[in-house]
Design an enzyme around this catalytic site. Sequence first.
Site, short mmCIF file in Angstrom:
data_model
loop_
_atom_site.label_atom_id
_atom_site.label_comp_id
_atom_site.label_asym_id
_atom_site.label_seq_id
_atom_site.Cartn_x
_atom_site.Cartn_y
_atom_site.Cartn_z
N ILE A 14 31.71 49.48 -9.61
CA ILE A 14 32.24 48.47 -10.52
C ILE A 14 31.62 48.61 -11.90
O ILE A 14 32.31 48.52 -12.92
CB ILE A 14 32.01 47.06 -9.96
CG1 ILE A 14 32.78 46.86 -8.66
CG2 ILE A 14 32.43 46.00 -10.97
CD1 ILE A 14 32.44 45.56 -7.94
N ASP A 58 14.30 49.08 -13.27
CA ASP A 58 14.52 48.24 -12.10
C ASP A 58 14.63 46.78 -12.53
O ASP A 58 13.65 46.19 -12.99
CB ASP A 58 13.35 48.42 -11.13
CG ASP A 58 13.51 47.63 -9.84
OD1 ASP A 58 14.53 46.91 -9.69
OD2 ASP A 58 12.61 47.70 -8.99
N ASN A 85 25.77 43.09 -13.83
CA ASN A 85 26.53 43.63 -12.71
C ASN A 85 25.65 44.17 -11.59
O ASN A 85 26.07 44.19 -10.44
CB ASN A 85 27.47 44.73 -13.20
CG ASN A 85 28.08 45.51 -12.05
OD1 ASN A 85 28.95 45.03 -11.34
ND2 ASN A 85 27.59 46.74 -11.85
N TYR A 158 22.58 37.72 0.26
CA TYR A 158 23.56 38.14 -0.75
C TYR A 158 24.42 36.95 -1.17
O TYR A 158 24.60 36.68 -2.36
CB TYR A 158 24.42 39.27 -0.19
CG TYR A 158 25.52 39.72 -1.12
CD1 TYR A 158 25.27 40.64 -2.14
CD2 TYR A 158 26.82 39.22 -1.00
CE1 TYR A 158 26.28 41.05 -3.00
CE2 TYR A 158 27.83 39.63 -1.85
CZ TYR A 158 27.56 40.54 -2.85
OH TYR A 158 28.56 40.94 -3.70
N LYS A 162 24.44 35.16 -4.92
CA LYS A 162 25.62 35.06 -5.77
C LYS A 162 25.97 33.61 -6.07
O LYS A 162 26.46 33.29 -7.17
CB LYS A 162 26.79 35.78 -5.10
CG LYS A 162 26.60 37.29 -4.99
CD LYS A 162 26.39 37.96 -6.35
CE LYS A 162 26.34 39.47 -6.25
NZ LYS A 162 26.21 40.13 -7.57
N VAL A 191 35.74 45.22 -2.65
CA VAL A 191 36.11 46.20 -3.66
C VAL A 191 35.96 47.60 -3.07
O VAL A 191 34.99 47.88 -2.34
CB VAL A 191 35.26 46.07 -4.93
CG1 VAL A 191 35.71 47.07 -5.99
CG2 VAL A 191 35.33 44.64 -5.47
N THR A 193 34.63 50.69 -3.19
CA THR A 193 33.55 51.48 -3.79
C THR A 193 32.95 52.38 -2.72
O THR A 193 33.28 52.29 -1.54
CB THR A 193 32.45 50.56 -4.36
OG1 THR A 193 31.87 49.80 -3.28
CG2 THR A 193 33.01 49.61 -5.40
#
Length: 252
Positions: A14, A58, A85, A158, A162, A191, A193
């Site tokens: 992305i 990082d 991102n 995760y 978010k 997505v 990827t």
Amino acid sequence: MTLSILVTGASRGIGAAIAQELAARGHRIAVHAGRDGTAAAAVHAALPGTGHAVVVGDVADPEACESIVADTVGHLGGVDVLVNNAGIFEAHPIDSTPFEQWQQAWGHTLAVNLLGPANLAWLVARHLLDRPSGPEGGRLVSVGSRGAYRGEPLTPAYGASKAGLHSMTQSLAVALAPHGILAAAVAPGFVETDMGRSVLDGPGGDAVRAQSPFNRVATPEDIAQAVAWLATDAPLWVSGTVVDANGASYLR
């Protein structure tokens, strides 16, 4: 007007698509990679236009965040827009993950997906507030996830990270509005990827595609177009919004 834009996690997927889309619109891009400078250099080499740069560091490390922003300012002459991102997605289901690994997954995920973006947002906002031309017109755009709303049973850190990113975006939208700075986010679904290829090519791939009535998952370019709109063309009045970009696979 040509903008100077820092896109984190832009060495692939992305992020690379976002860098490409923004460069195609005539802007100068700092292509960030956490470690893989070679991959970032390849993305950089393929960008249309001139004046782009590669920055490496990082985002989980606050000192590295300072270097990322300083290097971007040095190469591009400033930063008008930050696109947060960079992120990680590590499985750690609660019913089968040892406690030590559970703690590590939460610590690492929050450091990369939430604390890093928070530090970069502070640094870029500070740059905007202190620059001679003033902060007006600056933008902070973050890539969140539908998982913030529907839950992520295999990767709860995760989903939580978010959700925090969405909340931070809305808090910053309120805090920075008096300075003319926009803050907004995009919440993608699945997505296509490299990271998701094994799922899409496996036995569960059809079920994932069927989550959307379009019967497919997003391409990186689908998400890049939404991010680029917020980063450059969206009216100031959308500040504080989280744009769902999931192909109607999850409605709220």
